[in-house]
Design a protein around this motif. Structure first.
Motif, PDB file in Angstrom:
ATOM      1  N   TYR A 126      30.734 -42.938  61.195  1.00 16.86           N
ATOM      2  CA  TYR A 126      31.521 -42.140  60.258  1.00 16.86           C
ATOM      3  C   TYR A 126      30.842 -40.797  59.968  1.00 16.86           C
ATOM      4  O   TYR A 126      31.499 -39.755  59.885  1.00 16.86           O
ATOM      5  CB  TYR A 126      31.737 -42.921  58.963  1.00 16.86           C
ATOM      6  N   GLU A 127      29.528 -40.817  59.856  1.00 13.74           N
ATOM      7  CA  GLU A 127      28.793 -39.561  59.644  1.00 13.74           C
ATOM      8  C   GLU A 127      28.971 -38.618  60.832  1.00 13.74           C
ATOM      9  O   GLU A 127      29.125 -37.402  60.658  1.00 13.74           O
ATOM     10  CB  GLU A 127      27.312 -39.864  59.414  1.00 13.74           C
ATOM     11  N   GLN A 147      32.440 -37.103  60.598  1.00 16.71           N
ATOM     12  CA  GLN A 147      32.477 -36.037  59.596  1.00 16.71           C
ATOM     13  C   GLN A 147      31.861 -34.751  60.137  1.00 16.71           C
ATOM     14  O   GLN A 147      32.339 -33.651  59.854  1.00 16.71           O
ATOM     15  CB  GLN A 147      31.729 -36.489  58.340  1.00 16.71           C
ATOM     16  N   ILE A 186      34.560 -33.476  63.188  1.00 14.02           N
ATOM     17  CA  ILE A 186      36.011 -33.573  63.035  1.00 14.02           C
ATOM     18  C   ILE A 186      36.744 -32.302  63.451  1.00 14.02           C
ATOM     19  O   ILE A 186      37.834 -32.352  64.052  1.00 14.02           O
ATOM     20  CB  ILE A 186      36.383 -33.959  61.574  1.00 14.02           C
ATOM     21  N   LYS A 243      38.522 -45.282  56.863  1.00 12.76           N
ATOM     22  CA  LYS A 243      37.710 -44.077  56.692  1.00 12.76           C
ATOM     23  C   LYS A 243      38.116 -43.001  57.705  1.00 12.76           C
ATOM     24  O   LYS A 243      38.242 -41.814  57.364  1.00 12.76           O
ATOM     25  CB  LYS A 243      36.221 -44.416  56.870  1.00 12.76           C
ATOM     26  N   SER A 255      41.701 -41.611  56.779  1.00 13.09           N
ATOM     27  CA  SER A 255      41.659 -40.823  55.548  1.00 13.09           C
ATOM     28  C   SER A 255      40.990 -39.465  55.780  1.00 13.09           C
ATOM     29  O   SER A 255      41.509 -38.425  55.358  1.00 13.09           O
ATOM     30  CB  SER A 255      40.914 -41.603  54.463  1.00 13.09           C
ATOM     31  N   TYR A 256      39.858 -39.471  56.478  1.00 15.14           N
ATOM     32  CA  TYR A 256      39.139 -38.213  56.692  1.00 15.14           C
ATOM     33  C   TYR A 256      39.899 -37.306  57.653  1.00 15.14           C
ATOM     34  O   TYR A 256      39.935 -36.083  57.477  1.00 15.14           O
ATOM     35  CB  TYR A 256      37.735 -38.495  57.224  1.00 15.14           C
ATOM     36  N   ASN A 274      43.156 -37.198  57.998  1.00 16.37           N
ATOM     37  CA  ASN A 274      44.283 -36.641  57.237  1.00 16.37           C
ATOM     38  C   ASN A 274      43.837 -35.461  56.371  1.00 16.37           C
ATOM     39  O   ASN A 274      44.548 -34.450  56.257  1.00 16.37           O
ATOM     40  CB  ASN A 274      44.919 -37.722  56.362  1.00 16.37           C
ATOM     41  N   LYS A 275      42.665 -35.583  55.772  1.00 12.81           N
ATOM     42  CA  LYS A 275      42.150 -34.493  54.934  1.00 12.81           C
ATOM     43  C   LYS A 275      41.910 -33.231  55.762  1.00 12.81           C
ATOM     44  O   LYS A 275      41.950 -32.119  55.238  1.00 12.81           O
ATOM     45  CB  LYS A 275      40.842 -34.919  54.256  1.00 12.81           C
ATOM     46  N   ASN A 276      41.649 -33.408  57.051  1.00 13.48           N
ATOM     47  CA  ASN A 276      41.344 -32.278  57.928  1.00 13.48           C
ATOM     48  C   ASN A 276      42.497 -31.933  58.869  1.00 13.48           C
ATOM     49  O   ASN A 276      42.323 -31.186  59.836  1.00 13.48           O
ATOM     50  CB  ASN A 276      40.081 -32.583  58.731  1.00 13.48           C
TER      51      ASN A 276
END
Length: 332
Positions: free
Chosen positions: A135-136, A139, A142, A165, A168-169, A171-173
């Motif tokens: 996940y890191e 991030q 992305i 995770k 969600s991440y 979608n934010k980007n």
């Protein structure tokens, strides 16, 4: 039919269960004396990328710039897998988990038929520490991707927590996530841009039997509303793909030319839809492109790949047939 925009090479991230598909191919003309089993005289051995790896093979064949994130075991199969990914030009972020087996499926083949298969694999969830590391990395990277493909084969990479995770991440980007699902609980994919179930998978996930077009429309609406996806589709095998468009049912039919082997066609579908959407094509255009891509692979033995040139060749052929059919109708 209009060809999709292919003016650039899309950057696509694949996250999921990597495998090696191994084939032992030979001749079988006798039975063992010590047990009532066939003896295969092996003449050829070959290894191919399977699972999420077959999605990668198809993306590379289409011309995409592909990256992959996954977890493998501390074994020789992991080394072979990494070598095969390197040969495809894939940027790999692979974590090693001790005690885990890298998935390898070995098939015994004779006369173009599979007579036996044995698997080496782990199906338990990856560790919390590896979820954190993956996940890191997501991030960190992305912004480098046009689309993320989640290839879930139930081998433990895409845990519920990790999958949520990712979505969600992304979608934010404003990065689309497209899912080839596994199992019947699609809540782990909630919020994805698109989930790609077949008819049986869609029925199992929604509890709605697809007896007619009205029920099919209900299934599409249920998928979109219950799992909060941006789009909703259901693949219908030789009948094509159904999609929800402006709250109505639309079926994009396939044009069957020939079917040799269905193996790997789902991987091609995921890859080709993701490839087209990564180039900002509409969902309808992307599905039409994917129908052509899958049609090419269905005519090949085993888990084949598809190229833009093959798709364009099929499109020219099909467009000509459509014109000939229309002209015939006008003459009558």
């Amino acid at each position: 039919m209009k060809m999709i925009n292919i003016e650039k090479k899309p950057k696509i991230l694949v996250i999921g269960d990597l495998m090696i598909d191994s084939y032992l191919i030979g001749k079988c003309d006798r039975i063992a004396l010590d047990a009532p089993v066939p003896i295969v005289d092996v003449k050829e051995e070959k290894d191919e990328l399977g699972g999420a790896g077959n999605v990668i093979r198809n993306l590379a064949s289409l011309g995409a710039k592909v990256s992959v994130m996954s977890v493998v075991g501390d074994d020789d199969n992991a080394k072979l897998l990494k070598h095969m990914l390197d040969e495809e030009g894939t940027k790999s972020f692979l974590l090693v988990q001790k005690g885990r087996n890298t998935s390898k499926k070995t098939r015994i083949m004779t006369s173009n038929q599979q007579i036996f298969r044995f698997d080496h694999e782990s199906r338990n969830n990856i560790s919390f520490d590896n979820v954190k590391k993956l996940y890191e990395k997501l991030q960190e990277k992305i912004k480098a991707y046009d689309v993320i493909l989640l290839a879930d084969y139930g081998k433990g990479i895409l845990t519920r927590d990790f999958t949520q995770k990712i979505i969600s991440y992304a979608n934010k980007n404003n990065v689309k996530t497209i899912v080839d699902p596994h199992g019947t609980d699609y809540s782990k994919y909630q919020g994805a841009y698109l989930i790609i179930p077949n008819r049986d998978e869609a029925t199992a996930a929604t509890g709605i039997e697809i007896e007619n077009n009205d029920r099919l429309l209900d299934v599409l609406k249920e998928i979109k509303n219950k799992f909060q996806t941006h789009e909703a589709i259901v693949t219908l095998s030789e009948q094509g793909v159904a999609l929800l468009k402006e709250n109505k049912l639309v079926v994009l039919p396939t044009v069957p030319l020939e079917v040799y082997d269905v193996a790997g066609s789902g991987d091609t579908l995921l890859a080709s839809i993701g490839f087209a959407l990564a180039l900002d094509n509409t969902l309808t255009a992307s599905l039409e492109f994917a129908n052509l891509a899958t049609g090419v692979v269905l005519r090949k033995p085993g888990t084949g790949t598809v190229s833009i040139e093959e798709i364009q060749s099929d499109q020219v052929y099909l467009d000509r047939k459509i014109i000939e059919r229309n002209l015939s109708c006008q003459v009558k």
